[in-house]
Design an enzyme around this catalytic site. Structure first.
Site, PDB file in Angstrom:
ATOM      1  N   ASN A 254       0.993  -1.308  -0.200  1.00  0.00           N
ATOM      2  CA  ASN A 254      -0.032   0.002   0.124  1.00  0.00           C
ATOM      3  C   ASN A 254       0.967   1.334  -0.067  1.00  0.00           C
ATOM      4  O   ASN A 254       1.985   1.312   0.807  1.00  0.00           O
ATOM      5  CB  ASN A 254      -0.863   0.094   1.174  1.00  0.00           C
ATOM      6  CG  ASN A 254      -1.863   1.127   1.088  1.00  0.00           C
ATOM      7  OD1 ASN A 254      -2.840   0.929   0.378  1.00  0.00           O
ATOM      8  ND2 ASN A 254      -1.677   2.208   1.952  1.00  0.00           N
TER       9      ASN A 254
ATOM     10  N   GLU B 255      -0.772   1.208  -4.979  1.00  0.00           N
ATOM     11  CA  GLU B 255      -0.851   2.566  -5.750  1.00  0.00           C
ATOM     12  C   GLU B 255       0.314   2.991  -6.604  1.00  0.00           C
ATOM     13  O   GLU B 255       0.224   3.803  -7.566  1.00  0.00           O
ATOM     14  CB  GLU B 255      -1.022   3.846  -4.825  1.00  0.00           C
ATOM     15  CG  GLU B 255      -2.261   3.699  -4.070  1.00  0.00           C
ATOM     16  CD  GLU B 255      -2.733   2.503  -2.985  1.00  0.00           C
ATOM     17  OE1 GLU B 255      -1.727   1.864  -2.550  1.00  0.00           O
ATOM     18  OE2 GLU B 255      -3.623   2.668  -2.232  1.00  0.00           O
TER      19      GLU B 255
ATOM     20  N   ASP C  18      -5.558  21.473   8.796  1.00  0.00           N
ATOM     21  CA  ASP C  18      -6.057  20.399   7.559  1.00  0.00           C
ATOM     22  C   ASP C  18      -6.907  20.991   6.604  1.00  0.00           C
ATOM     23  O   ASP C  18      -7.065  22.201   6.391  1.00  0.00           O
ATOM     24  CB  ASP C  18      -6.587  19.087   8.533  1.00  0.00           C
ATOM     25  CG  ASP C  18      -6.187  17.739   7.335  1.00  0.00           C
ATOM     26  OD1 ASP C  18      -6.594  17.854   6.400  1.00  0.00           O
ATOM     27  OD2 ASP C  18      -5.754  16.964   8.155  1.00  0.00           O
TER      28      ASP C  18
HETATM   29 MN    MN Z   1      -4.508   1.518  -0.732  1.00  0.00          MN
END
Ligand code: MN
Length: 430
Positions: free
Chosen positions: A137, A201, A249
């Site tokens: 990931n 990804e 954020d």
């Molecule tokens: Mn992922």
């Protein structure tokens, strides 16, 4: 053109990046970035550091499209295609970076806002693998510097969280990670995408880049792009946590302080003349990178529900994250509401969504409001969903349990009345 330098060269050629040649203090650079949220710039001389600082390079859909080499209107399709057809990148033992330091002290990291809990890295991808190595990931996480070799990493319960849980369950005390900063926009976009668990990804990025991505394994076996400006090798402790935050954020408000895992830094690698990416939290770059992949997902899920979706926007006023506008070709009464339900299912953080007919320009907030004013009735066209899972970033929501109230506005014209009543009259009176 597969790396950050190639993309910067293209921006320079087109005259679409500001270049600061004169030496500037680190605080001055960050103040400049904070005061000009739309700024796209490279700061070539930062006093006391030998890295340059770049900002704003992913700050619009046009920039992302240019980096991938497609038209902005093709972005959603290209992303959905890349997620469905990931292409495993090649590996190369040699990288553009080499081992440089044992800690983070030479990187130009700073607080973005005065009350941030510490200096923050906001543009780093983090790659990790499942204990058996079969699942990789890659995702972007904000990381607060606790010291030269320690970071606190914000991990929301998504894929990296799941890898941490898997590592814990198999008795490990830490999860090896590779972090990288200074990357081509395709890599950042892919790392922000909702690719399903099990799809790396990197393979999504490689598809977007037409097979141009190369990866290098660090000593701990984690993989980073071979041409990353900066690579950091380390591990996420599965036992130790520290206060993380406050931090401005996506909403432009300070996010709360939480106990979050500690990352131990083992090695820092850099390219000669390395370029550090300062990604302004709450700025356009942040909103585009987070929002664009979810626009693509909403588009796909709505398209599976009603016949024709024209376009989807996560709007700037909605922080590029909490508010969506969707335009459809309405075929049957109720299409608007079904589109809303699909949108909420596609993007769990979505809070308010508006569905309009395809004659409305959804990039224009005034046009969208006009559609609400002239095509929407509150008792009939409003969808209210209480206590649904929402965003951790919205200060008005329950930020511990992550529940929120969602509203959907079906601002498509009713098919029962003549269409002419609802069309904006043009200059020629029709
Ligand atoms: Mn992922």
């Amino acid at each position: 053109m597969g790396d950050l330098r190639g993309f910067l060269e293209e921006l320079r050629r087109r005259g679409s990046i500001q270049e600061f040649e004169e030496p500037m203090a680190l605080e001055e650079v960050y103040r400049s970035i904070r005061s000009n949220p739309g700024m796209r710039a490279i700061f070539k001389e930062v006093r006391g550091y030998d890295s340059k600082i770049v900002t704003g390079i992913c700050g619009s859909r046009e920039l992302i499209a240019a980096a991938i080499g497609i038209d902005p209107s093709a972005l959603h399709g290209a992303l959905n295609d890349a997620i469905k057809n990931p292409l495993e990148p090649g590996e190369s033992p040699s990288a553009a970076f080499s081992e440089a330091e044992e800690d983070l002290s030479r990187l130009p990291i700073s607080r973005y806002y005065p009350k941030d809990g510490g200096p923050y890295i906001s543009s780093a991808i983090v790659s990790a693998r499942s204990p058996d190595g079969s699942i990789e990931n890659v995702s972007i996480h904000r990381m607060m510097v606790l010291g030269g070799r320690r970071l606190a990493i914000r991990i929301v319960p998504r894929h990296l969280f799941r890898l941490c849980e898997m590592a814990k369950a198999s008795g490990l005390k830490a999860l090896s990670v590779g972090m990288a900063i200074g990357l081509h926009p395709s890599v950042l976009l892919a790392a922000s995408s909702p690719a399903p668990f099990g799809v790396s990804e990197y393979a999504v990025a490689n598809r977007l880049m037409g097979g141009g991505l190369r990866l290098t394994r660090l000593e701990n076996r984690s993989r980073v792009p071979s041409d990353a400006e900066i690579a950091i090798e380390g591990e996420i402790s599965l036992e130790e946590s520290e206060d993380e935050g406050p931090f401005v954020d996506l909403t432009g408000t300070y996010d709360i302080v939480r106990k979050q895992p500690v990352v131990k830094v083992d090695k820092v690698y850099r390219r000669d003349g390395s370029i550090y990416h300062a990604l302004l939290p709450g700025g356009p770059e942040h909103a585009i990178l987070m929002g664009l992949p979810y626009e693509a997902k909403i588009r796909e899920w709505v398209a599976a529900t009603v016949s024709t979706v024209r376009d989807v926007r996560l709007t700037p006023g909605g922080c590029g994250w909490l508010h969506a506008v969707i335009s459809i070709e309405k075929q049957a009464e109720g299409d608007g509401k079904n589109a809303l339900l699909a949108a909420f299912a596609a993007h769990p953080s979505l809070k308010h969504a508006v569905v309009v007919d395809s004659d409305i320009d959804i990039s224009d907030p005034v046009a969208v409001e006009w559609a609400i004013a002239t095509r929407f009735q509150g008792d009939r066209d409003l969808v209210i969903i209480r206590g649904a899972r929402g965003s951790s970033l919205d200060p008005s929501a329950d930020q511990e349990n992550l529940t929120t109230t969602k509203l959907g506005f079906d601002a498509t014209r009713p098919l029962s009345k003549p269409k002419d009543k609802f069309l904006r009259v043009g200059p020629e009176g029709r």
